[in-house]
Design an enzyme around this catalytic site. Structure first.
Site, PDB file in Angstrom:
ATOM      1  N   GLY A  26       0.844  -1.183   0.000  1.00 41.71           N
ATOM      2  CA  GLY A  26       0.000   0.000   0.000  1.00 41.71           C
ATOM      3  C   GLY A  26       0.878   1.231   0.000  1.00 41.71           C
ATOM      4  CD  GLN A  73       3.252   5.811   2.841  1.00 41.52           C
ATOM      5  OE1 GLN A  73       2.319   5.238   2.305  1.00 41.52           O
ATOM      6  NE2 GLN A  73       4.238   5.170   3.446  1.00 41.52           N
ATOM      7  CB  CYS A  92       5.096   2.273   7.795  1.00 35.68           C
ATOM      8  SG  CYS A  92       4.609   3.764   6.903  1.00 35.68           S
ATOM      9  CG  LEU A  93       6.656   1.135   1.821  1.00 36.73           C
ATOM     10  CD1 LEU A  93       6.073   1.388   0.431  1.00 36.73           C
ATOM     11  CD2 LEU A  93       7.810   0.141   1.746  1.00 36.73           C
ATOM     12  CG  HIS A 134      -0.561   1.030   7.230  1.00 37.10           C
ATOM     13  ND1 HIS A 134       0.403   0.543   8.081  1.00 37.10           N
ATOM     14  CD2 HIS A 134       0.066   1.951   6.458  1.00 37.10           C
ATOM     15  CE1 HIS A 134       1.552   1.143   7.842  1.00 37.10           C
ATOM     16  NE2 HIS A 134       1.381   2.012   6.857  1.00 37.10           N
ATOM     17  CD  GLU A 135      -1.150   2.288   2.713  1.00 34.60           C
ATOM     18  OE1 GLU A 135      -0.805   3.475   2.562  1.00 34.60           O
ATOM     19  OE2 GLU A 135      -0.350   1.389   3.042  1.00 34.60           O
ATOM     20  CG  HIS A 170       0.025   6.644   5.653  1.00 42.21           C
ATOM     21  ND1 HIS A 170       1.118   7.173   6.295  1.00 42.21           N
ATOM     22  CD2 HIS A 170       0.359   5.358   5.374  1.00 42.21           C
ATOM     23  CE1 HIS A 170       2.063   6.245   6.408  1.00 42.21           C
ATOM     24  NE2 HIS A 170       1.631   5.134   5.865  1.00 42.21           N
TER      25      HIS A 170
HETATM   26 ZN    ZN Z   1       2.633   3.341   5.881  1.00 43.02          ZN
END
Ligand code: ZN
Length: 218
Positions: free
Chosen positions: A71, A76, A129-130, A171-172, A175
């Site tokens: 995701g 991000q 998380c990226l 999660h997304e 954000h």
């Molecule tokens: Zn994330």
């Protein structure tokens, strides 16, 4: 006097997205500590024309694949719009699939998403998380959620997600509300990628909970 950063941030979002897309390859992913990850993202309301939106979504998808991740939310990559992409081929062993409900999730674009819990069950698993590279932690999340959103063509989505796809959706969407998974993680579970590979590869975090001293939901 306006700083360079203020000048960049005051430009139309479409200019910033065009500039991002002018470079070849995956988009740079911003990491924790960048205020863009802590802002409430703007609802998408045509700030990008259909062609630019399609190119931006394709770039988000390519960036998610390259990372690799399951995701990616627009903030991000420094774009504070309520847009995210999700996709999970779920290449995991059967026991992991069963324990975590990690079933394949086809590619989806979530525009202006919001979710609510369905039922009171919560599942706790390690996630990462990226934008927080190198670390993972256990987060208890709703086992099932109802998602309302638009797709990339502006069509309404109203759908229930469970298992790992429900975790990705939460999660997304978080954000887009300026939240990182660490905000509601069990901090005693915080583990480096090295520790994850060496110790906590099990389908569930039960052993990690005992060894690191944190509680899992009933
Ligand atoms: Zn994330």
């Amino acid at each position: 006097m306006a700083s360079e950063r203020d000048r960049i941030e005051s430009r139309p979002l479409s200019d910033r997205v065009e500039e991002l897309l002018a470079h070849e390859g995956p988009l740079p992913i911003v990491t924790a500590g960048d205020p863009v990850l802590r802002r409430t993202a703007e609802p998408f309301d045509g700030q990008l024309d259909p062609d630019l939106l399609a190119r931006f979504v394709a770039a988000l998808r390519a960036t998610m694949h390259a990372a690799p991740g399951v995701g990616l939310a627009a903030p991000q990559v420094g774009v504070c719009l309520r847009i995210a992409v999700i996709e999970d081929p779920a290449p995991v062993p059967e026991e992991v699939r069963l324990a975590r409900g990690r079933v394949p999730q086809p590619f989806r674009v979530l525009v202006n998403p919001a979710y609510e819990a369905v039922g009171s069950f919560r599942d706790a698993f390690f996630e990462g998380c990226l934008s927080v590279p190198g670390w993972q932690a256990v987060v208890a999340r709703h086992a099932k959620v109802r998602l309302r959103a638009l797709d990339e063509h502006g069509r309404a989505v109203d759908e229930e997600f469970s298992g790992w796809p429900a975790r990705i959706v939460q999660h997304e969407t978080d954000h887009l509300n300026g939240a990182l998974y660490l905000d509601h993680a069990e901090l005693r579970s915080l583990s480096s990628n090295q520790a994850m590979a060496d110790r906590w590869n099990d389908p569930t975090p039960a052993n990690a909970a005992r060894a690191l001293g944190f509680l899992l939901p009933d």
